[in-house]
Design a protein around this motif. Structure first.
Motif, PDB file in Angstrom:
ATOM      1  N   ILE A 147       0.845  -1.200   0.000  1.00 57.76           N
ATOM      2  CA  ILE A 147       0.000   0.000   0.000  1.00 57.76           C
ATOM      3  C   ILE A 147       0.878   1.247   0.000  1.00 57.76           C
ATOM      4  CG2 ILE A 147      -1.583   1.365   1.407  1.00 57.76           C
ATOM      5  CD1 ILE A 147      -3.016  -1.134   2.140  1.00 57.76           C
ATOM      6  N   MET A 148       1.953   1.217   0.785  1.00 60.43           N
ATOM      7  CA  MET A 148       2.821   2.397   0.829  1.00 60.43           C
ATOM      8  C   MET A 148       3.478   2.631  -0.526  1.00 60.43           C
ATOM      9  SD  MET A 148       4.490   2.567   4.564  1.00 60.43           S
ATOM     10  CE  MET A 148       4.620   0.908   5.135  1.00 60.43           C
ATOM     11  N   ILE A 149       3.835   1.536  -1.200  1.00 66.32           N
ATOM     12  CA  ILE A 149       4.403   1.702  -2.540  1.00 66.32           C
ATOM     13  C   ILE A 149       3.351   2.310  -3.464  1.00 66.32           C
ATOM     14  CG2 ILE A 149       5.330   0.455  -4.515  1.00 66.32           C
ATOM     15  CD1 ILE A 149       6.562  -1.514  -2.496  1.00 66.32           C
ATOM     16  N   ALA A 150       2.106   1.857  -3.316  1.00 68.15           N
ATOM     17  CA  ALA A 150       1.032   2.404  -4.147  1.00 68.15           C
ATOM     18  C   ALA A 150       0.826   3.884  -3.856  1.00 68.15           C
ATOM     19  CB  ALA A 150      -0.261   1.628  -3.910  1.00 68.15           C
ATOM     20  N   VAL A 151       0.998   4.286  -2.592  1.00 72.17           N
ATOM     21  CA  VAL A 151       0.859   5.708  -2.254  1.00 72.17           C
ATOM     22  C   VAL A 151       1.883   6.531  -3.016  1.00 72.17           C
ATOM     23  CG1 VAL A 151       1.198   7.380  -0.403  1.00 72.17           C
ATOM     24  CG2 VAL A 151      -0.182   5.367   0.020  1.00 72.17           C
ATOM     25  N   MET A 152       3.129   6.056  -3.024  1.00 72.50           N
ATOM     26  CA  MET A 152       4.175   6.787  -3.746  1.00 72.50           C
ATOM     27  C   MET A 152       3.832   6.904  -5.220  1.00 72.50           C
ATOM     28  SD  MET A 152       7.433   4.979  -1.994  1.00 72.50           S
ATOM     29  CE  MET A 152       8.666   5.852  -2.895  1.00 72.50           C
ATOM     30  N   LEU A 153       3.372   5.808  -5.772  1.00 77.29           N
ATOM     31  CA  LEU A 153       3.046   5.778  -7.195  1.00 77.29           C
ATOM     32  C   LEU A 153       1.914   6.758  -7.505  1.00 77.29           C
ATOM     33  CD1 LEU A 153       4.220   4.059  -9.368  1.00 77.29           C
ATOM     34  CD2 LEU A 153       2.374   2.465  -9.077  1.00 77.29           C
ATOM     35  N   THR A 154       0.898   6.736  -6.665  1.00 79.57           N
ATOM     36  CA  THR A 154      -0.257   7.600  -6.904  1.00 79.57           C
ATOM     37  C   THR A 154       0.119   9.071  -6.791  1.00 79.57           C
ATOM     38  OG1 THR A 154      -1.506   5.868  -5.846  1.00 79.57           O
ATOM     39  CG2 THR A 154      -2.660   7.875  -6.297  1.00 79.57           C
ATOM     40  N   LEU A 155       0.934   9.374  -5.778  1.00 79.90           N
ATOM     41  CA  LEU A 155       1.391  10.763  -5.634  1.00 79.90           C
ATOM     42  C   LEU A 155       2.152  11.200  -6.871  1.00 79.90           C
ATOM     43  CD1 LEU A 155       2.724  11.069  -2.026  1.00 79.90           C
ATOM     44  CD2 LEU A 155       1.193  12.622  -3.175  1.00 79.90           C
ATOM     45  N   SER A 156       3.023  10.331  -7.357  1.00 77.60           N
ATOM     46  CA  SER A 156       3.866  10.732  -8.483  1.00 77.60           C
ATOM     47  C   SER A 156       3.019  10.977  -9.721  1.00 77.60           C
ATOM     48  CB  SER A 156       4.934   9.678  -8.742  1.00 77.60           C
ATOM     49  OG  SER A 156       4.362   8.536  -9.289  1.00 77.60           O
ATOM     50  N   ILE A 157       1.939  10.207  -9.892  1.00 77.42           N
ATOM     51  CA  ILE A 157       1.138  10.452 -11.091  1.00 77.42           C
ATOM     52  C   ILE A 157       0.227  11.656 -10.880  1.00 77.42           C
ATOM     53  CG2 ILE A 157      -0.828   8.914 -10.653  1.00 77.42           C
ATOM     54  CD1 ILE A 157      -0.748   8.214 -13.582  1.00 77.42           C
ATOM     55  N   ASN A 158      -0.084  11.968  -9.630  1.00 75.35           N
ATOM     56  CA  ASN A 158      -0.911  13.145  -9.376  1.00 75.35           C
ATOM     57  C   ASN A 158      -0.178  14.422  -9.774  1.00 75.35           C
ATOM     58  OD1 ASN A 158      -3.098  14.614  -8.570  1.00 75.35           O
ATOM     59  ND2 ASN A 158      -3.203  13.744  -6.526  1.00 75.35           N
ATOM     60  N   VAL A 159       1.153  14.423  -9.637  1.00 73.47           N
ATOM     61  CA  VAL A 159       1.917  15.592 -10.067  1.00 73.47           C
ATOM     62  C   VAL A 159       1.632  15.882 -11.538  1.00 73.47           C
ATOM     63  CG1 VAL A 159       4.237  16.473 -10.466  1.00 73.47           C
ATOM     64  CG2 VAL A 159       3.722  15.252  -8.370  1.00 73.47           C
ATOM     65  N   ILE A 160       1.564  14.817 -12.341  1.00 70.08           N
ATOM     66  CA  ILE A 160       1.394  15.013 -13.778  1.00 70.08           C
ATOM     67  C   ILE A 160      -0.082  15.165 -14.135  1.00 70.08           C
ATOM     68  CG2 ILE A 160       1.795  13.992 -16.034  1.00 70.08           C
ATOM     69  CD1 ILE A 160       4.130  12.459 -14.623  1.00 70.08           C
ATOM     70  N   ASN A 161      -0.908  14.217 -13.695  1.00 70.01           N
ATOM     71  CA  ASN A 161      -2.315  14.256 -14.117  1.00 70.01           C
ATOM     72  C   ASN A 161      -3.135  15.272 -13.334  1.00 70.01           C
ATOM     73  OD1 ASN A 161      -1.347  12.062 -15.537  1.00 70.01           O
ATOM     74  ND2 ASN A 161      -3.304  11.008 -15.445  1.00 70.01           N
ATOM     75  N   GLY A 162      -2.750  15.535 -12.105  1.00 70.70           N
ATOM     76  CA  GLY A 162      -3.519  16.469 -11.305  1.00 70.70           C
ATOM     77  C   GLY A 162      -2.970  17.883 -11.379  1.00 70.70           C
ATOM     78  N   TYR A 163      -1.741  18.051 -10.918  1.00 69.25           N
ATOM     79  CA  TYR A 163      -1.195  19.401 -10.830  1.00 69.25           C
ATOM     80  C   TYR A 163      -0.883  19.978 -12.200  1.00 69.25           C
ATOM     81  CZ  TYR A 163      -0.906  18.861  -5.819  1.00 69.25           C
ATOM     82  OH  TYR A 163      -1.232  18.691  -4.505  1.00 69.25           O
ATOM     83  N   MET A 164      -0.443  19.119 -13.124  1.00 68.34           N
ATOM     84  CA  MET A 164      -0.086  19.648 -14.446  1.00 68.34           C
ATOM     85  C   MET A 164      -1.286  19.583 -15.387  1.00 68.34           C
ATOM     86  SD  MET A 164       3.341  18.933 -16.525  1.00 68.34           S
ATOM     87  CE  MET A 164       3.118  17.281 -17.065  1.00 68.34           C
ATOM     88  N   GLY A 165      -2.250  18.701 -15.081  1.00 69.81           N
ATOM     89  CA  GLY A 165      -3.457  18.671 -15.885  1.00 69.81           C
ATOM     90  C   GLY A 165      -3.285  17.992 -17.231  1.00 69.81           C
ATOM     91  N   GLU A 166      -2.261  17.189 -17.383  1.00 72.86           N
ATOM     92  CA  GLU A 166      -2.124  16.410 -18.618  1.00 72.86           C
ATOM     93  C   GLU A 166      -2.645  15.001 -18.338  1.00 72.86           C
ATOM     94  OE1 GLU A 166      -1.016  17.424 -21.467  1.00 72.86           O
ATOM     95  OE2 GLU A 166       0.169  19.220 -21.084  1.00 72.86           O
ATOM     96  N   PHE A 167      -2.797  14.222 -19.375  1.00 74.83           N
ATOM     97  CA  PHE A 167      -3.234  12.842 -19.171  1.00 74.83           C
ATOM     98  C   PHE A 167      -2.089  11.932 -19.571  1.00 74.83           C
ATOM     99  CE2 PHE A 167      -5.620   8.976 -19.681  1.00 74.83           C
ATOM    100  CZ  PHE A 167      -6.571   9.074 -18.685  1.00 74.83           C
ATOM    101  N   SER A 168      -1.340  11.478 -18.581  1.00 73.16           N
ATOM    102  CA  SER A 168      -0.180  10.637 -18.895  1.00 73.16           C
ATOM    103  C   SER A 168      -0.511   9.176 -18.657  1.00 73.16           C
ATOM    104  CB  SER A 168       0.996  11.037 -18.016  1.00 73.16           C
ATOM    105  OG  SER A 168       1.940  10.004 -18.019  1.00 73.16           O
ATOM    106  N   CYS A 169      -0.111   8.328 -19.587  1.00 69.16           N
ATOM    107  CA  CYS A 169      -0.395   6.890 -19.475  1.00 69.16           C
ATOM    108  C   CYS A 169       0.872   6.082 -19.299  1.00 69.16           C
ATOM    109  CB  CYS A 169      -1.112   6.377 -20.714  1.00 69.16           C
ATOM    110  SG  CYS A 169      -2.630   7.201 -21.079  1.00 69.16           S
ATOM    111  N   SER A 170       2.002   6.732 -19.050  1.00 70.46           N
ATOM    112  CA  SER A 170       3.242   5.951 -19.119  1.00 70.46           C
ATOM    113  C   SER A 170       3.755   5.519 -17.763  1.00 70.46           C
ATOM    114  CB  SER A 170       4.307   6.765 -19.843  1.00 70.46           C
ATOM    115  OG  SER A 170       4.349   8.052 -19.315  1.00 70.46           O
ATOM    116  N   HIS A 171       2.955   5.681 -16.713  1.00 67.20           N
ATOM    117  CA  HIS A 171       3.509   5.356 -15.406  1.00 67.20           C
ATOM    118  C   HIS A 171       3.965   3.910 -15.238  1.00 67.20           C
ATOM    119  CE1 HIS A 171       3.714   9.050 -13.418  1.00 67.20           C
ATOM    120  NE2 HIS A 171       3.806   8.498 -12.244  1.00 67.20           N
ATOM    121  N   PRO A 172       3.224   2.919 -15.761  1.00 66.58           N
ATOM    122  CA  PRO A 172       3.779   1.565 -15.672  1.00 66.58           C
ATOM    123  C   PRO A 172       5.152   1.468 -16.331  1.00 66.58           C
ATOM    124  CG  PRO A 172       1.501   1.478 -16.311  1.00 66.58           C
ATOM    125  CD  PRO A 172       1.884   2.918 -16.338  1.00 66.58           C
TER     126      PRO A 172
END
Lengths: 432, 307, 392
Positions: A147-172
C-alpha cells in the motif's frame, strides 16, 4: 397522547445528542492524541490479541480488521466485529479522549519547535504504530508495504495528471524502468545470480547502498520521461496521452528484447530490502518532497500552466521548462516506487507493467482526488484495501470496484479529496 | 513482389479494424472532447452481440427449415448487431458520461474505463470462461492471384470497412445532423444556444461510434474467430493511439491513421525481426508526433482545454 | 438515550450468542491445502480449471471421510486464493495462505510470471509448493521447497524435433511463438537448438514471434511461407492455435503444423475446427485413447463441468495428488504445521514413480519431474488419438 409527546421529544433529543456529543468531545483530540490512541490499541492487540482471538473463536488475530475473514466465513462476523470494537475502536477512542489534555499541551509545545522536528515526532509515533501492528502477521506487513508503494506511485502520477493537468499513461513504463534499473544495480553488485554471475561486493554492505539503487531507478525513469517530454510538450493538447501510451509499449517491448536482463522471462532473486522501515522512510520522504514541490513557486507555476497556459506564459512562467521538470519529477518518484516494488516482490517481468497496472493507477489517483496530496494517499490506501478485502468475491469484485468508482465520480467528479492543500501545521496543531 | 503485395493485403485487413474502432474514438473525441475508454469494450460487446445474433438467426433459419444465404445472414447480423450495440452506446453515455459533463474530462475517462471493466467481467460472469468460436457466416474461399493469397473474407472486410467510412463521411458532411455535429466540435458551449441540443448530439455520437464498433467486431469475428472477454483492451488502446494521431476534428484523419498503424505494425514485422515489432512500430509513432505535433489533419486546440 | 442503549445492549447480546453458536466445534488439526490460481485476470479459464480439479479432489477425500495419515484420519480443507494473474497478488496470496490460514502445501500458481516470485515466498517460509504449469527454470532453481508437475522445455523441445525428423524427414523448420510468454519462448528456443543439432546450422529458416494478445499473425506467416519452411512448429496456447492455423491456411501455407502440450485442450478443436484435423502435437496424455485413472478423471470432469478438462486441470489434479501422497507418506502428523511442512517436503522429494494421470513422475534434485511424453494426432473426427510415446 399529550404525555407521550414530550417523552419522544426528549428521547429523540437525547439520541440525536449522543453521537454528536461523542463527535464533539473527540474533536478536541489532536493528531498526537490519535496516534497515542492507535499505538495503545496496537500494543493491546500485540499483547492480548491471540488470547482474545481464541476466546472469540477466531482462527487468528484478524489480519485486516477481520474484513477478509468475514467474506469467507460470514458466521464469524460478530466475533470479528467484537474483536475490532474491543481492540481498536474502544481503546483508541478512550485513550485519545482521556489523553487529550496532555496531548494538547504537547501539541502546543510542539508548535513552538521547528516544524520538521514536530513532523519527525509524529512520524516516529506513526512508525511505531505500524511496526507493532505489522508484528502480528506477515501478511499484514506485506499488504502495508505494498500500500505504501502504491501511495508513492499515486502521488507521483498526481503531479502530472492532477497538478499539471495532462493525461499521462506511461507510469507503468516508468515504474518498469525504475524496477529494472535498481534491480540491475543490486543484482550486479550484491547478489550471486543467474544473469550477472558472482557478486562484486559483500551482500552485508547492500542495505546501505539501497538508497543509491532507488535513486538510480528514479533517474532511469526520469531519463525515460525526457524521451516522452521532448516531443509531447511542443504543443498543448492530448498528444501526451498517446505519446506516453506509445512509450509504455516501447518500454515493454524493449525490455523483452534485452536478453542480458532476462528478456520476457524477467529478472528475479533481488535481495529482500524493501523492509518496513525502508518503505516507510521512502514514502515519508516522497510525501514530504512532493508536498514541498507542489507548494513551491514551481508547483504554483504548474497550476498556472494547467489553468491557462497563455496567461502563465505572459506572467513570465517558462511553461515548457516547468512542464518538463514536473514530468521528470513525477517519473522519478514512479521509478523509486518501482525500485521498492522490485525489492519487495523480488521478481520483475515486463509483462507485469502493462495496461492492467495503468488502469489501477489511474483508478487510484482519480478516486482519491486530483491536485491533492491527501487525496492521493486516500485513493491509494482505499483502493488497495478494497481490492484486497473483496478478493474472496472473485469475479464480482471486478464489478463492485468499478461500480464504487463510477458512483464516486458521479457524486464527486474530481475525486474524494480534491484540490486541497496538505497543511501539515493545521493537521499537527493543537485542537484547543 | 508477391511477398510485398501479400503484406499490403495483410496490412489492409489489419488496418481496417484499427480504422473502424478509431472512428468511434475520434467521433467522441472530436465532438465532446472526451476520451471514450469504454470503446474497446463496446467493440468486444458488439462482437459478442454479433455472435449471439448470428447464432440465433442460424437457429431460427434451421427451425423454419429455410436455407438462408450467407450474404443475407451477414447483412442481417451486421444491421441487428449495430442497432443493439448503439443502444449500449447510448446507455454508456447516459450513465457514465452525461453526469460528468461539467466535471474534469479525465474523470469521465475514468468512468469510461470502469464501465469497460464491468462489461468485461459482466461478460465473464454471464458466459463463463469458455472462449467462443465465431460462426463462419460465409464459406471461406481462397484465391491464388500470382502467389498472392486472397480470401473472399479479406475482400469483404476491407470493402465493408471502406463503405462504412464513406457513409460516415457523407453523413457528417452532407446531412443536417452531420452539420450539427461539426458545429458542436467547434464549440460545444455556444452551439447548444443555437438550438442544437447537446443531449441529442452526444447520445447520437456514441450510438454511431458504437454501431461502427459492432460492425468492426463482426468483421473481426469473421477474420479472427476466437472470442474472449478481454479481446477489446489492447485493440482499443491501440486504436485510441490511431484516433488521436488522426488529429482532432478529423474523421478522415482517424481512419487514415488507423490504416497507417496497421501498415506500420505489419511492415515492421516484415522488415525487422518480429520480436522488435512493438518497439520499432511505436518508436515510429513517437517520431511522427515529434515532427507533426498536431497529428495528421487536426488543427491546434483553439478552445481552452478543461482539466 | 434509553432507546439507543437498549439497541446497543440487544446488538451486543445477539453478537455474544452468535459467538457462542459459532464456537460449537472443537479445535482440531485440519489439513489445509492452498490453491493459488488466476481466477480473475487475463487467464480466468486456467484458474477455473485449477479450482475445479482441486474441488473434485476434495470431494473424493470427503467421501473417504478425511485423509488417512498414519493411524488417524484428518479432515481436509481447501483454501482458494485468487492471484488475479498478477505477480504481487500471487506473492500476497502465498503469504496469506502460509501465515494466516496455515496451509500445509500450496498448489499453484500456474504461470511462471506468478510462480517465480510466489515460489520465493514459499521457500522462505519453508512451505512446500507445487506449481502444476510453470516451466521457467527459476521457479524451482535453488529452492528446496518448490516443485513442479509439468515437464520442462529442455525435454519437450527435442521430443518434437526428433519426432518430426523421424516421421517426415524434413530439413527446413519454421517456428512461430509468443515472445512475451515464458512457456512458448522457452520451448521455441529448445526446439530450435534440438533441430539445429539434428539438421545442422540454419536449418530453422524462419524464427518468428508475436506478443501476447496479438491476433493477427499474417505478416509473420507470410515470412514463414516465403522462407520455404517444410513445417511450422508453434508451441502456443489453444486460443492462438486456432488463429495461427486458420491464417496459415488462408495464406496458402498447407504444410504440417506441429504443436506442444499447450494444445491439449478440448477448446483447440472446438475453436479451430476442421483446419486442425490431421495435425500432431506432443503432450502428457491423449484424451481419446486415455485409459484407467486418466479416463476416469476426464469423464468425471466432463460430466460435472460440461467440457473435457484442459492440461492445466489434469496437472493440478496430479500436483494435488502428489501432495496427498507426500502427506500420507509422512506416517503421522505432529500437529505443528511448521514441522509437518518440512516432513511433507522431504517426502515429496523422495517420491519415486508416482502414477499420475499425466504420466509417471520422479523428481530430480531441483524438484522437476522426469516423465514420458506422447505424440497425439488430431483425428478426422477431431479427437486426440494416441500416436507414439517418447520417454527421456
Amino acid at each position: 397522547m399529550a404525555t407521550q409527546i414530550p417523552q419522544t421529544a426528549t428521547s429523540e433529543h437525547a439520541t440525536a445528542g449522543l453521537l454528536p456529543r461523542i463527535g464533539r468531545s473527540l474533536a478536541t483530540v489532536p493528531a498526537l492524541g490519535w496516534l497515542v490512541g492507535v499505538l495503545c490499541a496496537v500494543i493491546i492487540e500485540y499483547v492480548i490479541g491471540d488470547t482474545l482471538a481464541v476466546m472469540l473463536y477466531l482462527p487468528k488475530v484478524p489480519a485486516l480488521f477481520g474484513t477478509t475473514l468475514v467474506l469467507k466465513q460470514p458466521l464469524l462476523f460478530p466475533s470479528a466485529l467484537l474483536f475490532v470494537l474491543l481492540v481498536y475502536v474502544l481503546p483508541i477512542g478512550a485513550v485519545a479522549r482521556l489523553s487529550a489534555g496532555w496531548t494538547n499541551r504537547a501539541a502546543v509545545a510542539l508548535e513552538r519547535v521547528p516544524i520538521w522536528l514536530s513532523v519527525l515526532v509524529h512520524l516516529g509515533l506513526l512508525y511505531a504504530v505500524l511496526h507493532v501492528w505489522t508484528e502480528a502477521s506477515d501478511y499484514r506487513l506485506q499488504v502495508a508495504k505494498l500500500i505504501m508503494i502504491a501511495v508513492m506511485l499515486t502521488l507521483s502520477i498526481n503531479v502530472i495528471n492532477g497538478y499539471m493537468g495532462e493525461f499521462s499513461c506511461s507510469h507503468p513504463g516508468f515504474m518498469a524502468l525504475g524496477a529494472y534499473a535498481s534491480s540491475v544495480f543490486t543484482l550486479l553488485l550484491f547478489k550471486q545470480d543467474r544473469l550477472f554471475g558472482a557478486a562484486l561486493l559483500p551482500e552485508s554492505l547492500g542495505p546501505y547502498f539501497f538508497p543509491i539503487a532507488l535513486v538510480i531507478g528514479g533517474a532511469a525513469a526520469a531519463l525515460g520521461a525526457l524521451v516522452v517530454a521532448i516531443p509531447s510538450f511542443r504543443t498543448r493538447g492530448d498528444y501526451l496521452a498517446i505519446i506516453s501510451l506509445a512509450f509504455m509499449f516501447i518500454v515493454k517491448s524493449a525490455i523483452e528484447n534485452i536478453e542480458p536482463i532476462g528478456g520476457p522471462r524477467g529478472m528475479g532473486g533481488q535481495p529482500h530490502w524493501s523492509t518496513l522501515p525502508a518503505v516507510f522512510a521512502g514514502m515519508a520522504i516522497c510525501i514530504w518532497i512532493i508536498n514541498n514541490f507542489v507548494r513551491s513557486t514551481m508547483g504554483k507555476a504548474l497550476n498556472a500552466v494547467r489553468d491557462n497556459e497563455i496567461a502563465a506564459d505572459a506572467m513570465t512562467v517558462n511553461t515548457r521548462r516547468t512542464k518538463m521538470v514536473a514530468f521528470m519529477f513525477g517519473a522519478f518518484w514512479a521509478g523509486v516506487a518501482g525500485g521498492f516494488y522490485a525489492h519487495e516482490v523480488r521478481h520483475v517481468t515486463p509483462g507485469s507493467f502493462g495496461i492492467q497496472m495503468l488502469a489501477e493507477i489511474l483508478a487510484m489517483v482519480y478516486f482519491g482526488g486530483l491536485n491533492s496530496v491527501v487525496g492521493s494517499i486516500v485513493g491509494a490506501v482505499s483502493i488497495s484495501m478494497i481490492s484486497e478485502i473483496l478478493k474472496p468475491l472473485q469475479l464480482y469484485k471486478w464489478i463492485i470496484i468499478p461500480l464504487i468508482l463510477i458512483l464516486v465520480m458521479i457524486f464527486r467528479p474530481t475525486g474524494l479529496v480534491a484540490f486541497r492543500d496538505f497543511d501539515i501545521k493545521r493537521i499537527l496543531g493543537a485542537r484547543r | 513482389m508477391a511477398f510485398f503485395l501479400q503484406n499490403v493485403i495483410n496490412a489492409l485487413q489489419w488496418g481496417s479494424f484499427y480504422a473502424l474502432i478509431a472512428l468511434g474514438y475520434s467521433m467522441v473525441y472530436s465532438i465532446l472532447m472526451l476520451f471514450n475508454f469504454t470503446h474497446g469494450d463496446i467493440f468486444m460487446t458488439g462482437t459478442y452481440i454479433g455472435f449471439g445474433v448470428a447464432t440465433a438467426l442460424v437457429a431460427l433459419a434451421t427451425a423454419l427449415s429455410w436455407s438462408m444465404p450467407g450474404w443475407l445472414l451477414l447483412v442481417l447480423t451486421i444491421i441487428i448487431a449495430m442497432f443493439l450495440t448503439s443502444i449500449l452506446g447510448v446507455v454508456v453515455e447516459r450513465v457514465g458520461y452525461r453526469p460528468l459533463r461539467e466535471a474534469p474530462r479525465a474523470s469521465a475517462a475514468i468512468t469510461g474505463l470502469m464501465i469497460g471493466i464491468m462489461l468485461e467481467y459482466g461478460n465473464l460472469a454471464i458466459l463463463g470462461t469458455q472462449r467462443y468460436n465465431f460462426p463462419s457466416i460465409i464459406e471461406t474461399a481462397t484465391y491464388d492471384v500470382g502467389g498472392v493469397f486472397l480470401t473472399n473474407k479479406k475482400i469483404l472486410i476491407v470493402g465493408v470497412a471502406l463503405l462504412l467510412m464513406i457513409a460516415l463521411h457523407q453523413f457528417i458532411h452532407k446531412t443536417r445532423w452531420g452539420m450539427a455535429m461539426r458545429a458542436m466540435s467547434y464549440d460545444f458551449q455556444v452551439v447548444p444556444l443555437m438550438g442544437v441540443s447537446l443531449n441529442v448530439i452526444a447520445p447520437m455520437t456514441f450510438a454511431i461510434g458504437s454501431a461502427l464498433a459492432a460492425a468492426g467486431g463482426i468483421l473481426y469475428g469473421m477474420a479472427y474467430p476466437v472470442l474472449d472477454p478481454f479481446m477489446g483492451i489492447l485493440l482499443g488502446w491501440k486504436s485510441f493511439v490511431a484516433a488521436i494521431l488522426g488529429g482532432r476534428g478529423s474523421i478522415l484523419g482517424a481512419a487514415l491513421a488507423g490504416f497507417l498503424l496497421g501498415f506500420i505494425e505489419i511492415f515492421t514485422a516484415m522488415v525487422f525481426p518480429s520480436t522488435f515489432r512493438d518497439l520499432i512500430a511505436y518508436s515510429i509513432i513517437l517520431l511522427i508526433l515529434t515532427f507533426r505535433p498536431y497529428g495528421f489533419f487536426g488543427q491546434a486546440h483553439s478552445a481552452q482545454l478543461r482539466l | 438515550m434509553r432507546k439507543l442503549s437498549t439497541v446497543l445492549v440487544l446488538v451486543f447480546s445477539v453478537m455474544l450468542v452468535m459467538v457462542f453458536i459459532s464456537c460449537g466445534k472443537k479445535r482440531e488439526t485440519i489439513i489445509k491445502i492452498g490453491i493459488n490460481a488466476p481466477i480473475t485476470g487475463d487467464i480466468p479459464k486456467v484458474g477455473e480449471g485449477s479450482k475445479f480439479a482441486a474441488q473434485m479432489w476434495l470431494e473424493d477425500i470427503e467421501k473417504a471421510g478425511g485423509l488417512q495419515v498414519g493411524d488417524k484420519k484428518y479432515p481436509v480443507a481447501l483454501v482458494i486464493e485468487d492471484n488475479e494473474s498478477k505477480a504481487e497478488s500471487a506473492v500476497k496470496a502465498n503469504t496469506k495462505m502460509i501465515t494466516e490460514d496455515g496451509v500445509m502445501v500450496i498448489i499453484g500458481p500456474q504461470s511462471s510470471k506468478q510462480a517465480v516470485p510466489a515460489g520465493g515466498v514459499a521457500n522462505d517460509y519453508q512451505t512446500p509448493m507445487i506449481s502444476p504449469w510453470s516451466t521457467n527454470p527459476d521457479t524451482t532453481k535453488d529452492r528446496p521447497f518448490v516443485f513442479r508437475a509439468c515437464f520442462l522445455d529442455p525435454f519437450q523441445g527435442p521430443v518434437a524435433a526428433k519426432f518430426v525428423k523421424e516421421e517426415f524427414g524434413f530439413t527446413r523448420a519454421a517456428v512461430l511463438y509468443d515472445v512475451a510468454s515464458d512457456y512458448p519462448k522457452g520451448l521455441a528456443e529448445f526446439f530450435k537448438k534440438a533441430w539445429e543439432e539434428i539438421n545442422g546450422p540454419d536449418s530453422v529458416v524462419a524464427y518468428e514471434s508475436f506478443t501476447t494478445k496479438d491476433t493477427d499473425f499474417s505478416s509473420q506467416l507470410t515470412k514463414i511461407k516465403d522462407s520455404g519452411a517444410e513445417f511450422l512448429f508453434t508451441p502456443q496456447y489453444y486460443n492462438e492455435v486456432a488463429l495461427i492455423v486458420k491464417q496459415a491456411h488462408e495464406l496458402g501455407f498447407n504444410n504440417p503444423i506441429i504443436g506442444s502440450d499447450s494444445w491439449g485442450s478440448a477448446e483447440t478443436v472446438s475453436l479451430c475446427g476442421e483446419d486442425c484435423y490431421g495435425l500432431f502435437f506432443s503432450t502428457h496424455y491423449a484424451a481419446a485413447g486415455a485409459q484407467g485413472a486418466t479416463k476416469e478423471f476426464i469423464d468425471r470432469y466432463q460430466q460435472k463441468h460440461g467440457y473435457v478438462p484442459d492440461d492445466v486441470a489434469a496437472l493440478t489434479w496430479d500436483a494435488i495428488r502428489l501432495a496427498q501422497q507426500a502427506i500420507e507418506n509422512t506416517g503421522g502428523l505432529t500437529g505443528d504445521v511448521k514441522k509437518d511442512r518440512i516432513a511433507v517436503r522431504d517426502q515429496l522429494a523422495k517420491i519415486k514413480d508416482f502414477a499420475g494421470i499425466t504420466g509417471n513422475m520422479t523428481f530430480t534434485e531441483e524438484g522437476d519431474p522426469i516423465k514420458c511424453a506422447v505424440i497425439v494426432r488430431i483425428s478426422d473426427q477431431g479427437e486426440y488419438e494416441f500416436y507414439k510415446q517418447v520417454c527421456p
